[in-house]
Design a protein around this motif. Structure first.
Motif, PDB file in Angstrom:
ATOM      1  N   GLU A  31       0.837  -1.204   0.000  1.00 46.15           N
ATOM      2  CA  GLU A  31       0.000   0.000   0.000  1.00 46.15           C
ATOM      3  C   GLU A  31       0.874   1.258   0.000  1.00 46.15           C
ATOM      4  O   GLU A  31       0.640   2.197  -0.759  1.00 46.15           O
ATOM      5  CB  GLU A  31      -0.910  -0.011   1.241  1.00 46.15           C
ATOM      6  CG  GLU A  31      -1.846   1.171   1.310  1.00 46.15           C
ATOM      7  CD  GLU A  31      -2.696   1.188   2.583  1.00 46.15           C
ATOM      8  OE1 GLU A  31      -3.592   2.039   2.665  1.00 46.15           O
ATOM      9  OE2 GLU A  31      -2.454   0.386   3.506  1.00 46.15           O
ATOM     10  N   LYS A  32       1.917   1.258   0.855  1.00 46.85           N
ATOM     11  CA  LYS A  32       2.795   2.432   0.932  1.00 46.85           C
ATOM     12  C   LYS A  32       3.528   2.649  -0.388  1.00 46.85           C
ATOM     13  O   LYS A  32       3.734   3.776  -0.826  1.00 46.85           O
ATOM     14  CB  LYS A  32       3.801   2.265   2.084  1.00 46.85           C
ATOM     15  CG  LYS A  32       3.161   2.454   3.457  1.00 46.85           C
ATOM     16  CD  LYS A  32       4.155   2.169   4.568  1.00 46.85           C
ATOM     17  CE  LYS A  32       3.502   2.271   5.942  1.00 46.85           C
ATOM     18  NZ  LYS A  32       4.368   1.764   7.008  1.00 46.85           N
TER      19      LYS A  32
ATOM     20  N   LEU B  29      -8.544   1.923  -7.848  1.00 45.84           N
ATOM     21  CA  LEU B  29      -9.637   0.986  -7.543  1.00 45.84           C
ATOM     22  C   LEU B  29      -9.205  -0.469  -7.715  1.00 45.84           C
ATOM     23  O   LEU B  29      -9.513  -1.316  -6.885  1.00 45.84           O
ATOM     24  CB  LEU B  29     -10.871   1.297  -8.387  1.00 45.84           C
ATOM     25  CG  LEU B  29     -11.549   2.622  -8.017  1.00 45.84           C
ATOM     26  CD1 LEU B  29     -12.670   2.950  -8.989  1.00 45.84           C
ATOM     27  CD2 LEU B  29     -12.083   2.598  -6.587  1.00 45.84           C
ATOM     28  N   ASP B  30      -8.470  -0.761  -8.816  1.00 47.11           N
ATOM     29  CA  ASP B  30      -7.989  -2.131  -9.010  1.00 47.11           C
ATOM     30  C   ASP B  30      -7.014  -2.515  -7.905  1.00 47.11           C
ATOM     31  O   ASP B  30      -7.031  -3.639  -7.397  1.00 47.11           O
ATOM     32  CB  ASP B  30      -7.294  -2.274 -10.375  1.00 47.11           C
ATOM     33  CG  ASP B  30      -8.323  -2.427 -11.493  1.00 47.11           C
ATOM     34  OD1 ASP B  30      -9.537  -2.309 -11.188  1.00 47.11           O
ATOM     35  OD2 ASP B  30      -7.936  -2.628 -12.666  1.00 47.11           O
ATOM     36  N   PHE B  31      -6.141  -1.546  -7.522  1.00 46.02           N
ATOM     37  CA  PHE B  31      -5.198  -1.821  -6.438  1.00 46.02           C
ATOM     38  C   PHE B  31      -5.956  -2.117  -5.144  1.00 46.02           C
ATOM     39  O   PHE B  31      -5.632  -3.059  -4.428  1.00 46.02           O
ATOM     40  CB  PHE B  31      -4.243  -0.627  -6.216  1.00 46.02           C
ATOM     41  CG  PHE B  31      -3.405  -0.806  -4.988  1.00 46.02           C
ATOM     42  CD1 PHE B  31      -2.307  -1.649  -4.996  1.00 46.02           C
ATOM     43  CD2 PHE B  31      -3.759  -0.196  -3.788  1.00 46.02           C
ATOM     44  CE1 PHE B  31      -1.561  -1.875  -3.851  1.00 46.02           C
ATOM     45  CE2 PHE B  31      -3.018  -0.412  -2.625  1.00 46.02           C
ATOM     46  CZ  PHE B  31      -1.920  -1.249  -2.665  1.00 46.02           C
ATOM     47  N   TYR B  32      -6.978  -1.316  -4.873  1.00 50.60           N
ATOM     48  CA  TYR B  32      -7.773  -1.478  -3.648  1.00 50.60           C
ATOM     49  C   TYR B  32      -8.369  -2.892  -3.577  1.00 50.60           C
ATOM     50  O   TYR B  32      -8.244  -3.582  -2.567  1.00 50.60           O
ATOM     51  CB  TYR B  32      -8.881  -0.415  -3.631  1.00 50.60           C
ATOM     52  CG  TYR B  32      -9.935  -0.611  -2.566  1.00 50.60           C
ATOM     53  CD1 TYR B  32      -9.682  -0.303  -1.231  1.00 50.60           C
ATOM     54  CD2 TYR B  32     -11.201  -1.119  -2.890  1.00 50.60           C
ATOM     55  CE1 TYR B  32     -10.644  -0.488  -0.253  1.00 50.60           C
ATOM     56  CE2 TYR B  32     -12.174  -1.299  -1.926  1.00 50.60           C
ATOM     57  CZ  TYR B  32     -11.894  -0.987  -0.601  1.00 50.60           C
ATOM     58  OH  TYR B  32     -12.849  -1.180   0.362  1.00 50.60           O
ATOM     59  N   HIS B  33      -8.987  -3.336  -4.681  1.00 52.09           N
ATOM     60  CA  HIS B  33      -9.628  -4.673  -4.679  1.00 52.09           C
ATOM     61  C   HIS B  33      -8.583  -5.789  -4.513  1.00 52.09           C
ATOM     62  O   HIS B  33      -8.791  -6.738  -3.766  1.00 52.09           O
ATOM     63  CB  HIS B  33     -10.452  -4.874  -5.950  1.00 52.09           C
ATOM     64  CG  HIS B  33     -11.641  -3.960  -6.019  1.00 52.09           C
ATOM     65  ND1 HIS B  33     -12.575  -3.882  -5.012  1.00 52.09           N
ATOM     66  CD2 HIS B  33     -12.014  -3.034  -6.949  1.00 52.09           C
ATOM     67  CE1 HIS B  33     -13.489  -2.965  -5.322  1.00 52.09           C
ATOM     68  NE2 HIS B  33     -13.164  -2.437  -6.485  1.00 52.09           N
TER      69      HIS B  33
ATOM     70  N   LEU C 215       0.116  -1.224 -11.042  1.00 52.70           N
ATOM     71  CA  LEU C 215      -1.120  -0.429 -10.983  1.00 52.70           C
ATOM     72  C   LEU C 215      -0.840   1.045 -10.710  1.00 52.70           C
ATOM     73  O   LEU C 215      -1.606   1.904 -11.125  1.00 52.70           O
ATOM     74  CB  LEU C 215      -2.078  -1.018  -9.943  1.00 52.70           C
ATOM     75  CG  LEU C 215      -2.595  -2.417 -10.307  1.00 52.70           C
ATOM     76  CD1 LEU C 215      -3.326  -3.058  -9.144  1.00 52.70           C
ATOM     77  CD2 LEU C 215      -3.523  -2.349 -11.522  1.00 52.70           C
ATOM     78  N   ALA C 216       0.278   1.332 -10.031  1.00 51.44           N
ATOM     79  CA  ALA C 216       0.651   2.745  -9.857  1.00 51.44           C
ATOM     80  C   ALA C 216       0.999   3.332 -11.226  1.00 51.44           C
ATOM     81  O   ALA C 216       0.759   4.513 -11.480  1.00 51.44           O
ATOM     82  CB  ALA C 216       1.836   2.877  -8.903  1.00 51.44           C
TER      83      ALA C 216
END
Length: 803
Positions: A644-645, A687-691, A680-681
């Motif tokens: 996440e970081k 949103l894709d990263f979140y899922h 994804l960055a």
């Protein structure tokens, strides 16, 4: 009738974490109020305390009177005192620690310890020498001496007494002012009587007659009129003038001019985002909003217009920004819009400046505070909005007692004041976004940039391929090419590296010996500027050696890459480039941060090279290239939030490019290009990263699916640490339900810091009504060992650092 004050004393310990009743002397009856600081006798010493309640009777049989007052009016509001109780219960700290966290450092009491002789004849001859000219001596002067054991014994025997004197650190700044004492007619009359040869006196009288000033700064008079002080004193003797001390504020921005700015017309997306916030302000309703807007979508303009709406209602606003890095540009924007209504609080200010900014808030002379984490405790009494910009930032979490998160405090204060709380970010934390997805917070989405420019294009470079092709430089060919193009076009670039220093560690190539800190289990970092090896945890330093201390080999090499090394390499490869380096080493001096950013903003440099402090909030129109040198530094840290970081950091850094008319490009160098957080960055796809990340978290039982509590035990003896942590883990296993998962006991990732061993256990839980009580019992059980044996137990109920 005697009245009593219930006081919390300045002794952070379990036994003293309650109120003590003191008698209010008749002369202060009706004057002392809750929230004031007082000096009180506590055992044999005088200490500071906070008045919590004033009452007519007490159950204590014999009370002692309050010694003196420190404040003339309360420095803690009723709301902040309630908030301190909430902090105590939710972070397991002492009430006094919560109060201290709410005040600027200048207001924290400092104690001087004195040794006072009660019976000189019983003092041994060798010690009498110290007391020959006085009956008291500073404790520090004897505490390190060979007589310390004797002194300890004499204190126990009541021959010597330890006396604590409360020294207030704080001092107000004053200036000398010359004030007029007579009417204009009297001035003209005096001119006629004073001899013509007293030229300086005539000059002074003419100055007051012409300017019609009632009072003027003495310094200004002496400099402007070029006269000496004797003329002033002569007119003071005649009763025409007098000289007084006047209190002034230390203003960190006094030499700065802020061009007044006007609200900008909002785009349709901005209008849609601000409408519900304005509705919440008008209806005096507490709601939490997540402003999920891509970098450059115009979140700051919404903040400012929402603050404006609050000020129109006669209310106040708190705006939090992460660390000092963001503050200069944010301060400029708010000062330009709201002028002297803004107070600024961040770590870059001196202690006196912080105190003066706090006093402006306390005296209701300002309406808006812009600041870092601690500004959340601003003593406003009529808050209309609280905004937390870049809410995903870890610097909003306090790592020392009380271990609070500014977001939790903001929500608590928002409930009390019935006002909206806005959490803004292009990459919200998973916990925040999960709450927004469930409808606990309201989601406001802005997926377009204000400039109508698309997001910058991102190129991900696999550094393994570069190595295979024989490129051993820290710059990929693509990044170097892009830097050269920017130099030719006269555009600017930002290079980001997640480290400071010259290289990460020093290792012998023959025997593999790595130079480590003697006090911490961590390798020392090489700093080129002073040719030193430094520990970034305890500050230990030693000079660089030319041979290996283990095998005497001369093959001693530097590994890893730091900002100093990158700067050196840049000057070799692009000698014509002007580089500004920003890291902890170059920004440690006061004001250096702002000065370096100002230079870059004025285009006095082509490349800004820096660590995390340049990743966020910077907005420069000519920056069209952002290069990330090592994208995966954080992926290799043992922390469940590392992906996440990494995603947040890469997205934030990428957002520095192409924010205005010129299109932006980003080059990301990495050794793990296939990792989803890097991939994804590259497409700015939150949103894709979140899922994806939510699946990983659910599988491994981490937040936001579970809550965490981290218990860390530290001591100088390893066996002691292991034993205590094992007992705590066993106790928690008995107290908590079967659903709770307890990991440990295990050595912390950095197993020793400052000669203290560190062990930890982690509790993962969903609902554990007994947890707080169980943890309180742990602290109570080991309280005496914590006081006497220097054992430390730290409990963090929402840890951001598992190191």
């Amino acid at each position: 009738m005697t009245r009593y004050a219930s006081v919390i004393v300045d002794v952070p310990a379990k036994q003293t974490d309650r109120v003590f009743d003191y008698e209010i002397p008749a002369k202060w009856s009706g004057f002392i109020q809750p929230g004031m600081r007082v000096n009180v006798p506590f055992g044999p010493r005088q200490i500071q305390g906070f008045v919590v309640e004033v009452k007519d009777n007490t159950t204590v049989q014999k009370t002692r009177p309050i010694t003196s007052l420190i404040d003339i009016q309360p420095i803690l509001t009723k709301e902040l005192m309630l908030l301190a109780d909430w902090l105590r219960d939710h972070t397991l700290c002492f009430t006094i620690s919560a109060y201290q966290a709410m005040l600027p450092a200048a207001l924290k009491a400092k104690y001087e310890k004195w040794l006072i002789v009660r019976e000189m004849e019983q003092v041994p001859t060798e010690l009498q020498l110290f007391f020959s000219s006085t009956d008291r001596i500073k404790f520090e002067e004897l505490s390190g001496s060979t007589h310390f054991k004797t002194i300890k014994h004499l204190i126990e025997e009541d021959v010597l007494e330890v006396y604590y004197e409360v020294k207030d650190k704080v001092s107000t700044k004053t200036k000398r002012v010359i004030r007029l004492q007579a009417a204009e007619t009297a001035l003209i009359e005096a001119k006629g009587k004073i001899p013509a040869r007293a030229v300086a006196q005539h000059k002074l009288l003419d100055y007051f007659i012409e300017t019609k000033n009632e009072k003027t700064d003495k310094k200004v008079i002496l400099e402007e009129l070029k006269i000496g002080t004797s003329a002033i004193h002569a007119l003071i003797k005649l009763g025409i003038l007098d000289e007084i001390e006047e209190e002034i504020y230390r203003d960190p921005y006094e030499k700065r001019h802020f061009e007044q700015s006007q609200p900008l017309p909002l785009t349709q997306q901005q209008q849609e985002a601000i409408t519900p916030i304005l509705g919440s302000i008008e209806q005096n309703r507490h709601e939490a909003f997540v402003m999920f807007g891509v970098t450059g979508s115009g979140k700051t303009e919404i903040y400012m217009q929402a603050v404006d709406a609050v000020l129109q209602e006669g209310k106040e606003a708190i705006v939090l920004v992460p660390e000092i890095a963001l503050t200069p540009q944010m301060v400029n924007r708010f000062k330009a819009r709201f002028g002297s209504d803004v107070a600024v609080m961040h770590s870059g200010l001196g202690m006196g400046e912080k105190y003066d900014e706090w006093r402006k808030i306390h005296r209701k002379e300002v309406k808006v505070v812009v600041g870092a984490r601690s500004a959340i405790f601003a003593p406003f009494e009529n808050i209309g909005i609280i905004i937390i910009d870049e809410e995903h930032e870890t610097s909003y979490k306090q790592e020392d007692t009380p271990r609070y998160h500014a977001r939790d405090i903001a929500l608590e204060r928002g409930k009390y004041h019935k006002c909206p709380v806005v959490l803004g970010s292009a990459t919200p934390t998973l916990e925040t976004f999960a709450r927004a997805s469930k409808g606990v917070y309201k989601l406001l989405t802005m997926d377009k940039r204000m400039s109508e420019q698309g997001m910058p294009s991102v190129e991900i470079i696999d550094m393994r391929e570069e190595l295979r092709d024989g490129n051993r430089s820290m710059f990929s060919r693509s990044l170097l090419e892009n830097l050269q193009i920017r130099l030719e076009r006269g555009e600017q670039s930002v290079l980001f590296l997640n480290k400071r220093g010259y290289s990460s560690f020093v290792m012998c190539r023959d025997c593999g010996y790595v130079v480590e800190c003697p006090h911490c289990d961590i390798s020392l970092t090489y700093h080129r500027s002073n040719n030193q090896l430094k520990c970034h945890y305890c500050g230990y330093e030693e000079p660089v050696r030319s041979t290996c201390p283990s095998c005497e080999s001369e093959h001693f090499r530097f590994f890893g890459t730091g900002t100093q090394k990158v700067e050196e390499e840049l000057t070799k490869l692009l000698p014509q480039a002007r580089v500004i380096r920003m890291d902890v080493d170059t920004t440690s001096k006061k004001g250096s941060h702002e000065r370096l950013l100002q230079q870059f903003g004025d285009r006095k440099a082509d490349i800004l090279l820096g660590t995390q402090m340049i990743a966020k909030g910077l907005d420069f129109p000519y920056v069209t290239l952002v290069g990330v040198l090592t994208a995966d530094t954080m992926l290799n840290i043992p922390d469940f939030r590392s992906s996440e970081k990494t995603f947040q950091l890469l997205t934030q850094v990428s957002g520095r490019a192409g924010r205005h008319e010129l299109a932006g490009e980003v080059v990301v160098q990495t050794y793990s290009p296939e990792h989803y957080s890097v991939e994804l960055a590259g497409t700015h796809n939150y949103l894709d990263f979140y899922h994806k990340e939510m699946q990983v978290r659910k599988l491994h039982q981490y937040p936001p699916f579970y809550y965490l509590a981290l218990v860390t035990v530290t001591h100088q003896e390893l066996t002691k640490v292991v034993t205590v942590t094992e007992k705590i883990t066993q106790f928690l296993n008995m107290q908590l339900s079967k659903e709770a998962v307890i990991l440990g006991p295990v050595a912390s990732p950095i197993a020793r810091i400052k000669d203290r061993y560190r062990y930890q256990c982690i509790v993962k839980y969903k609902k554990e009504p007994n947890l707080l009580d169980a943890l309180k019992k742990v602290v109570e059980k080991y309280q005496s060992q914590m006081d006497q044996e220097k054992l430390a137990i730290h409990i963090d109920l929402n840890p951001y650092m598992l190191m």
